[in-house]
Design a protein around this motif. Structure first.
Motif, PDB file in Angstrom:
ATOM      1  N   VAL A   1      65.737  11.120  66.589  1.00 59.98           N
ATOM      2  CA  VAL A   1      66.020  10.678  67.956  1.00 59.98           C
ATOM      3  C   VAL A   1      65.323  11.619  68.940  1.00 59.98           C
ATOM      4  O   VAL A   1      65.474  12.842  68.851  1.00 59.98           O
ATOM      5  CB  VAL A   1      67.549  10.678  68.234  1.00 59.98           C
ATOM      6  CG1 VAL A   1      67.834  10.346  69.692  1.00 59.98           C
ATOM      7  CG2 VAL A   1      68.254   9.683  67.342  1.00 59.98           C
TER       8      VAL A   1
ATOM      9  N   THR B   1      71.001  -0.488  63.702  1.00 60.26           N
ATOM     10  CA  THR B   1      70.580   0.913  63.764  1.00 60.26           C
ATOM     11  C   THR B   1      69.365   1.090  64.664  1.00 60.26           C
ATOM     12  O   THR B   1      69.326   2.004  65.493  1.00 60.26           O
ATOM     13  CB  THR B   1      70.260   1.426  62.344  1.00 60.26           C
ATOM     14  OG1 THR B   1      71.416   1.279  61.529  1.00 60.26           O
ATOM     15  CG2 THR B   1      69.860   2.883  62.366  1.00 60.26           C
TER      16      THR B   1
ATOM     17  N   THR C   1      69.000  12.769  62.715  1.00 63.62           N
ATOM     18  CA  THR C   1      70.358  12.284  62.479  1.00 63.62           C
ATOM     19  C   THR C   1      70.349  11.474  61.192  1.00 63.62           C
ATOM     20  O   THR C   1      69.280  11.189  60.642  1.00 63.62           O
ATOM     21  CB  THR C   1      70.836  11.384  63.631  1.00 63.62           C
ATOM     22  OG1 THR C   1      70.122  10.137  63.571  1.00 63.62           O
ATOM     23  CG2 THR C   1      70.600  12.027  64.987  1.00 63.62           C
TER      24      THR C   1
ATOM     25  N   TYR D   1      70.839   8.485  60.902  1.00 66.72           N
ATOM     26  CA  TYR D   1      70.269   7.156  61.143  1.00 66.72           C
ATOM     27  C   TYR D   1      68.769   7.215  61.410  1.00 66.72           C
ATOM     28  O   TYR D   1      68.124   6.173  61.525  1.00 66.72           O
ATOM     29  CB  TYR D   1      70.969   6.498  62.338  1.00 66.72           C
ATOM     30  CG  TYR D   1      72.450   6.334  62.140  1.00 66.72           C
ATOM     31  CD1 TYR D   1      72.952   5.328  61.325  1.00 66.72           C
ATOM     32  CD2 TYR D   1      73.359   7.194  62.745  1.00 66.72           C
ATOM     33  CE1 TYR D   1      74.312   5.175  61.126  1.00 66.72           C
ATOM     34  CE2 TYR D   1      74.720   7.048  62.555  1.00 66.72           C
ATOM     35  CZ  TYR D   1      75.196   6.036  61.745  1.00 66.72           C
ATOM     36  OH  TYR D   1      76.542   5.898  61.551  1.00 66.72           O
TER      37      TYR D   1
ATOM     38  N   LEU E   1      69.512   3.310  68.130  1.00 70.12           N
ATOM     39  CA  LEU E   1      68.679   4.503  68.347  1.00 70.12           C
ATOM     40  C   LEU E   1      67.897   4.378  69.655  1.00 70.12           C
ATOM     41  O   LEU E   1      67.807   5.333  70.429  1.00 70.12           O
ATOM     42  CB  LEU E   1      67.722   4.703  67.172  1.00 70.12           C
ATOM     43  CG  LEU E   1      68.346   5.170  65.853  1.00 70.12           C
ATOM     44  CD1 LEU E   1      67.291   5.272  64.761  1.00 70.12           C
ATOM     45  CD2 LEU E   1      69.036   6.516  66.017  1.00 70.12           C
TER      46      LEU E   1
ATOM     47  N   VAL F   1      74.454   9.381  69.191  1.00 74.90           N
ATOM     48  CA  VAL F   1      73.960   8.306  68.329  1.00 74.90           C
ATOM     49  C   VAL F   1      75.129   7.541  67.710  1.00 74.90           C
ATOM     50  O   VAL F   1      75.115   6.309  67.636  1.00 74.90           O
ATOM     51  CB  VAL F   1      73.023   8.870  67.231  1.00 74.90           C
ATOM     52  CG1 VAL F   1      72.669   7.796  66.210  1.00 74.90           C
ATOM     53  CG2 VAL F   1      71.754   9.421  67.854  1.00 74.90           C
TER      54      VAL F   1
ATOM     55  N   GLU G   1      68.282   6.683  73.050  1.00 71.03           N
ATOM     56  CA  GLU G   1      67.128   7.389  73.625  1.00 71.03           C
ATOM     57  C   GLU G   1      66.876   6.999  75.084  1.00 71.03           C
ATOM     58  O   GLU G   1      66.539   7.849  75.906  1.00 71.03           O
ATOM     59  CB  GLU G   1      65.869   7.083  72.807  1.00 71.03           C
ATOM     60  CG  GLU G   1      65.845   7.748  71.445  1.00 71.03           C
ATOM     61  CD  GLU G   1      64.579   7.431  70.664  1.00 71.03           C
ATOM     62  OE1 GLU G   1      64.330   8.108  69.659  1.00 71.03           O
ATOM     63  OE2 GLU G   1      63.840   6.512  71.063  1.00 71.03           O
TER      64      GLU G   1
END
Length: 485
Positions: A339, A281, A334, A336, A285, A115, A289
């Motif tokens: 995930v 962000t 995480t 952020y 993400l 990430v 992913e």
């Protein structure tokens, strides 16, 4: 899907598996099976993006397990692939993880690292978009630092009681007020005109590059360093100095620098100010992913022989069981946000000298359905590695020595001899693959690099005899017949 993901899929769409392999061939010699496998895995990601939402969720990436001796190109294939596609990529060593309850890194940290890599890539791409606007703002700030704007109108002074008595009760006439305001307006207009003319002149000089070495004082945001507290096991990171950062305005400081340095600093700072970090962000993400690649190196070191379960082997099997849910697909928290790892591509790699892939726990074996065996490098492969790739070892060393005015030429028979030496050393001692070439080249050019400041010759030719002389005590040429079939 976000714009960032769409641009990435468009790039993947434009490259067929053969074109991906052709790009990898520029840097990696041989290992065609491994290149074909990763190219197909990458193409399947694009194919998946064309499916309906329901079908897309059902299709998971087919993870790859690479088996081959050290130095044969396992890591380089994965790294070049990620660089080619500008995908978030992280390489982790399986040996650094330990079972939960032991001292060591948590396996979730590999996803957090991914990430972070994705945030860097996305942020950089967004900054590139903002640089044009930031350049204009930075130029204005440099001009402002050189030619400050007109001073603000000064506040009227507080009148004393004597002014009140001496000036007809302290009330000026309308005529007096009008005349004062006209004088002030004319003075301001004159000053503004002069400032604008001076600024226009400075702007032209700036764009002509005439003021690059001039010192100016600029105001920059003061970012404290070294106050990051990383709590990786909990998936959080706290910047101690910024706990109350949102409650207070950012701290500013004055900095005296040259114009060319000020332009870089201000450009970066203004581009950062224009960024929408929430958008960065979110895109990062999703990028992690959907396009992320995690390369798990030394995966054979956590395999344990099925007949023996004691001591360190218990921890090894525990690491495998901890890695399993990450590879299978789970949600990792995480700093952020959460995930999902369902669609991250995992590439496992290991030498598998003492252990076999079947020594991994069956559940983990099933999560790496594509097996690729990389071959040992022979003499012909070493010759190609020395000369063919765009970053070939000989090209690197020649470029380094050319910086000091020395032109080194390698004859064809010297390259053949270096490849022979590398092959023999790998057979006689430990097989460390292409890394052996670095060892040989450093030894070969050691005296030349050391004596460069005192050398008169501008051109040096390295031939077979020079190579043989350097390694006469290291490699026993008499043993060569044992290795030729």
């Amino acid at each position: 899907m976000t714009a960032l993901i769409e641009t990435k899929t468009q790039k993947i769409q434009s490259m067929t598996p053969k074109e991906i392999v052709a790009e990898l061939d520029k840097y990696i010699i041989g290992q065609d099976e491994a290149k074909k496998s990763v190219a197909i895995a990458l193409r399947n990601r694009y194919r998946r993006s064309l499916l309906s939402e329901e079908m897309r969720e059902e299709i998971t990436p087919k993870n790859i397990l690479m088996m081959g001796p050290t130095g044969c190109g396992k890591t380089e294939i994965a790294r070049r692939l990620a660089k080619l596609m500008k995908a978030p990529f992280v390489k982790v060593e399986a040996t650094k993880f330990t079972e939960v309850g032991y001292v060591g890194r948590d396996v979730d940290s590999m996803v957090r690292d991914l990430v972070e890599a994705s945030i860097r890539i996305t942020k950089q791409s967004k900054l590139q978009e903002k640089y044009d606007i930031a350049d204009g703002i930075a130029e204005e700030r440099i001009i402002e630092a050189m030619i400050p704007g007109s001073k603000k109108k000064s506040e009227p002074k507080t009148k004393s009681p004597f002014d009140f008595l001496m000036n007809s009760g302290g009330y000026p006439s309308q005529k007096q007020l009008y005349e004062e305001s006209q004088r002030e307006k004319e003075a301001q207009q004159h000053e503004t005109t002069e400032v604008e003319m001076a600024r226009e002149q400075v702007k032209q000089q700036l764009r002509a590059g005439l003021l690059e070495e001039q010192f100016i004082e600029i105001e920059v945001t003061d970012q404290p360093k070294g106050n990051q507290l990383d709590m990786s096991n909990e998936g959080m990171s706290i910047a101690i100095g910024n706990i109350f950062g949102d409650m207070m305005p950012p701290k500013k400081k004055k900095k005296r620098v040259r114009v060319k340095e000020a332009r870089k600093i201000l450009r970066e700072q203004e581009a950062q100010n224009l960024l929408d970090m929430d958008q960065v962000t979110d895109e990062a993400l999703e990028n992690a992913e959907q396009n992320g690649i995690i390369f798990i190196d030394e995966i054979d070191k956590i395999a344990s022989n099925s007949g023996y379960h004691a001591g360190a082997n218990v921890s090894r099997e525990g690491v495998q069981r901890d890695i399993l849910p990450i590879v299978e697909g789970s949600v990792v928290n995480t700093k952020y946000g959460p995930v999902k790892t369902d669609h991250i591509l995992f590439i496992g790699a290991g030498a598998f000298h003492t252990a076999k892939p079947t020594d991994l726990i069956p559940e983990l074996q099933g999560r790496f359905p594509i097996r690729v065996e990389l071959k040992n490098l022979d003499k012909e492969a070493f010759v190609q590695i020395l000369t063919v790739p765009e970053n070939a070892i000989i090209k690197q060393h020649k470029a380094l020595l050319e910086t000091e005015g020395i032109n080194v030429e390698f004859s064809e028979n010297s390259i053949d001899e270096i490849a022979t030496m590398a092959y023999l050393m790998n057979e006689q001692t430990e097989n460390i693959g292409a890394r052996r070439l670095h060892t040989i080249m450093e030894k070969l050019l050691e005296d030349i690099s050391f004596n460069i400041p005192e050398m008169d010759a501008e051109e040096i030719v390295i031939d077979r005899e020079y190579v043989q002389e350097k390694f006469q005590d290291t490699v026993h040429k008499d043993d060569m017949d044992r290795y030729i079939l």
